[in-house]
Motif scaffolding. Sequence first.
Motif, PDB file in Angstrom:
ATOM      1  N   ILE A 219       0.847  -1.201   0.000  1.00  8.44           N
ATOM      2  CA  ILE A 219       0.000   0.000   0.000  1.00  8.44           C
ATOM      3  C   ILE A 219       0.876   1.242   0.000  1.00  8.44           C
ATOM      4  CG2 ILE A 219      -1.605   1.376   1.385  1.00  8.44           C
ATOM      5  CD1 ILE A 219      -2.978  -1.199   2.203  1.00  8.44           C
ATOM      6  N   SER A 220       1.905   1.228   0.850  1.00  9.50           N
ATOM      7  CA  SER A 220       2.833   2.362   0.917  1.00  9.50           C
ATOM      8  C   SER A 220       3.530   2.572  -0.422  1.00  9.50           C
ATOM      9  CB  SER A 220       3.866   2.115   2.017  1.00  9.50           C
ATOM     10  OG  SER A 220       4.825   3.150   2.057  1.00  9.50           O
ATOM     11  N   ALA A 221       3.993   1.483  -1.035  1.00 16.12           N
ATOM     12  CA  ALA A 221       4.691   1.577  -2.319  1.00 16.12           C
ATOM     13  C   ALA A 221       3.760   2.098  -3.411  1.00 16.12           C
ATOM     14  CB  ALA A 221       5.244   0.205  -2.715  1.00 16.12           C
ATOM     15  N   THR A 222       2.517   1.622  -3.404  1.00 15.66           N
ATOM     16  CA  THR A 222       1.566   2.033  -4.446  1.00 15.66           C
ATOM     17  C   THR A 222       1.244   3.516  -4.334  1.00 15.66           C
ATOM     18  OG1 THR A 222       0.609  -0.189  -4.444  1.00 15.66           O
ATOM     19  CG2 THR A 222      -0.681   1.555  -5.458  1.00 15.66           C
ATOM     20  N   PHE A 223       0.969   3.996  -3.121  1.00 15.45           N
ATOM     21  CA  PHE A 223       0.701   5.428  -2.932  1.00 15.45           C
ATOM     22  C   PHE A 223       1.910   6.272  -3.303  1.00 15.45           C
ATOM     23  CE2 PHE A 223      -3.086   4.415  -0.342  1.00 15.45           C
ATOM     24  CZ  PHE A 223      -3.944   5.399  -0.814  1.00 15.45           C
ATOM     25  N   LEU A 224       3.098   5.799  -2.937  1.00 16.47           N
ATOM     26  CA  LEU A 224       4.312   6.552  -3.237  1.00 16.47           C
ATOM     27  C   LEU A 224       4.500   6.692  -4.752  1.00 16.47           C
ATOM     28  CD1 LEU A 224       6.956   7.898  -2.279  1.00 16.47           C
ATOM     29  CD2 LEU A 224       8.028   5.633  -2.380  1.00 16.47           C
TER      30      LEU A 224
ATOM     31  N   SER B 267       5.576   4.716   7.522  1.00 15.61           N
ATOM     32  CA  SER B 267       5.802   3.509   6.731  1.00 15.61           C
ATOM     33  C   SER B 267       6.623   3.887   5.505  1.00 15.61           C
ATOM     34  CB  SER B 267       4.476   2.875   6.303  1.00 15.61           C
ATOM     35  OG  SER B 267       3.753   3.775   5.479  1.00 15.61           O
ATOM     36  N   ALA B 268       7.398   2.956   5.032  1.00 13.36           N
ATOM     37  CA  ALA B 268       8.212   3.198   3.831  1.00 13.36           C
ATOM     38  C   ALA B 268       8.270   1.903   3.027  1.00 13.36           C
ATOM     39  CB  ALA B 268       9.611   3.651   4.201  1.00 13.36           C
ATOM     40  N   PRO B 269       8.098   1.984   1.726  1.00  9.88           N
ATOM     41  CA  PRO B 269       8.123   0.765   0.909  1.00  9.88           C
ATOM     42  C   PRO B 269       9.509   0.147   0.839  1.00  9.88           C
ATOM     43  CG  PRO B 269       8.046   2.704  -0.494  1.00  9.88           C
ATOM     44  CD  PRO B 269       7.886   3.199   0.916  1.00  9.88           C
ATOM     45  N   THR B 270       9.533  -1.141   0.541  1.00 10.80           N
ATOM     46  CA  THR B 270      10.784  -1.886   0.448  1.00 10.80           C
ATOM     47  C   THR B 270      11.085  -2.194  -1.014  1.00 10.80           C
ATOM     48  OG1 THR B 270      10.348  -2.925   2.584  1.00 10.80           O
ATOM     49  CG2 THR B 270      11.990  -3.985   1.175  1.00 10.80           C
TER      50      THR B 270
ATOM     51  N   ILE C 177       0.728  10.438   2.222  1.00  8.05           N
ATOM     52  CA  ILE C 177      -0.064   9.283   2.670  1.00  8.05           C
ATOM     53  C   ILE C 177       0.785   8.017   2.655  1.00  8.05           C
ATOM     54  CG2 ILE C 177      -1.996   7.777   2.040  1.00  8.05           C
ATOM     55  CD1 ILE C 177      -3.466  10.251   1.045  1.00  8.05           C
ATOM     56  N   ALA C 178       1.632   7.888   1.636  1.00 10.67           N
ATOM     57  CA  ALA C 178       2.496   6.701   1.535  1.00 10.67           C
ATOM     58  C   ALA C 178       3.426   6.569   2.721  1.00 10.67           C
ATOM     59  CB  ALA C 178       3.307   6.767   0.233  1.00 10.67           C
ATOM     60  N   LEU C 179       3.917   7.703   3.203  1.00 10.29           N
ATOM     61  CA  LEU C 179       4.893   7.687   4.296  1.00 10.29           C
ATOM     62  C   LEU C 179       4.230   7.758   5.665  1.00 10.29           C
ATOM     63  CD1 LEU C 179       7.590  10.056   2.744  1.00 10.29           C
ATOM     64  CD2 LEU C 179       7.517   7.558   2.714  1.00 10.29           C
TER      65      LEU C 179
ATOM     66  N   ALA D  98       1.507   6.261   7.892  1.00 11.38           N
ATOM     67  CA  ALA D  98       0.624   5.091   7.982  1.00 11.38           C
ATOM     68  C   ALA D  98      -0.792   5.435   8.458  1.00 11.38           C
ATOM     69  CB  ALA D  98       1.258   4.045   8.895  1.00 11.38           C
ATOM     70  N   PRO D  99      -0.997   6.312   9.458  1.00 15.33           N
ATOM     71  CA  PRO D  99      -2.371   6.633   9.884  1.00 15.33           C
ATOM     72  C   PRO D  99      -3.213   7.255   8.772  1.00 15.33           C
ATOM     73  CG  PRO D  99      -0.798   7.301  11.566  1.00 15.33           C
ATOM     74  CD  PRO D  99       0.003   6.922  10.359  1.00 15.33           C
ATOM     75  N   LEU D 100      -2.605   8.093   7.932  1.00 12.40           N
ATOM     76  CA  LEU D 100      -3.362   8.702   6.837  1.00 12.40           C
ATOM     77  C   LEU D 100      -3.814   7.640   5.848  1.00 12.40           C
ATOM     78  CD1 LEU D 100      -1.385  11.999   6.067  1.00 12.40           C
ATOM     79  CD2 LEU D 100      -3.599  11.754   7.197  1.00 12.40           C
ATOM     80  N   GLY D 101      -2.937   6.703   5.573  1.00 13.99           N
ATOM     81  CA  GLY D 101      -3.310   5.608   4.687  1.00 13.99           C
ATOM     82  C   GLY D 101      -4.437   4.774   5.273  1.00 13.99           C
TER      83      GLY D 101
END
Length: 444
Positions: free
Chosen positions: A56-61, A226-229, A331-333, A335-338
């Motif tokens: 989710i984080s990666a997709t928003f980013l 959160s941060a994507p891997t 939002i990607a970074l 987590a609560p906003l996501g």
Amino acid sequence: MSRVSDAPAVDAVLPVSQLLLFGLQHVLVMAAVPITSVFLVAKALGLPAALTVNLISATFLLCGVGTLLQSFGPWKFGARLPFVMVPGGAPIVMFVTIAQQRDLQTASGAVILTALFYFLVLPVFARCLRYFPKIVIGTLLLLVSINLVKVYGGIIAGKAGSPTFADPANIGLALATIGFTVLFARLFKGMLGQLAVLLGLLAGTLLAAACGLMDFGSVAAGPLWSAPTLLPFGMPHFDVVAAVPLLIFSVISMVEATGQTVAVAEVVGRRIDPREAVPRTIRGDALVSLAGGLFGTSMIITSGENIGIVRATNVRSRYVTATAGAILILIALSAPLGRLASAIPSAVVGGTAMVVFAIIGTMGIDMLRKVDLHERGNMFVLAGALTMGLLPIVVPGLYSRFPDTLQLVLGNGLAMGSLTAVVLNMVFNRVHAERTEMAPASQA
């Protein structure tokens, strides 16, 4: 700062408050797409919760970075038009299928191969843009609208056969959201009128909360950041045979990108040379999809939603979508906003989306009005394209007994409608034009 009008120009830099409000409106209308796309992949493949959050984080980013790329258009990557990028619906299904048949590494490799294929095919495709006149683009917009309304209607109704299918509460919530949006568009003028879509979505959300249809329990739970891997599934595997469905889709995607670029440019009043602007859009899609393959997502592309939201709100500034891109990255970074975005009921988002997507259809109709449909050739071009385009949309599974390779094209209404329009336009109009040009010479 430029002076604000009811219909800001595509290059207008609005006051910060308006950029934030209009940008948030774009994000909330589009937010359901990245969230539902990841949930679809996670549920189909049985991914653990931690990996789902990571995706989710990666997709928003990537949606945010891609939106900035399309809005600013550096180094011929991006159209410099108000585009928000989201995961493509068809590529998600293909990504899941490849992962189920092979593995996740092969699915990621297929996304990377497809992104590179964009760059390889683009010079050839750019030479074919003359085969996309108004009758082709208008037909494509109409089919995009019908297809998106069908998809989001399914999201509102739920999965057939499930206990929640056609739940009156969900359908009522969606209809109420649609009603709120139309009411605000009728009552408000100026900036508030431009925010009718956002206000309708917020009103629907408040109604859902008042009716106990929202769960805020998960918003505060979990990490703050959160941060994507990179390479979450490990090193990609490159299998050209497995990637064939996505490779074929890439050509279809280029056709869709052509229609979107021309339509959005027309809405915002920017005169473009499609041979220059369309490749910029496609390069942006290719670059962000390439990054998507590295971060474990499916293809991230421009989408027909952009046409509807720009037309519905009459907000034309590409700096608004750039602001939306920055919000998506936040939002990607965060987590609560996501988690807060994912808490908005799908019926509310679906109701908002239905209005926006139906407007895409009105744009297609408006474009077709500029075509002489009394002319026999144009009439049959449109009739043939709608026949081939609507059949797989309104009759799902029509081609289910055909070979898989044929199903990929025949079962895609957008692909079949566009391809039919291009071919029939060449048969009727180009042949007619050539005969007209030859007539004086033959009489001499």
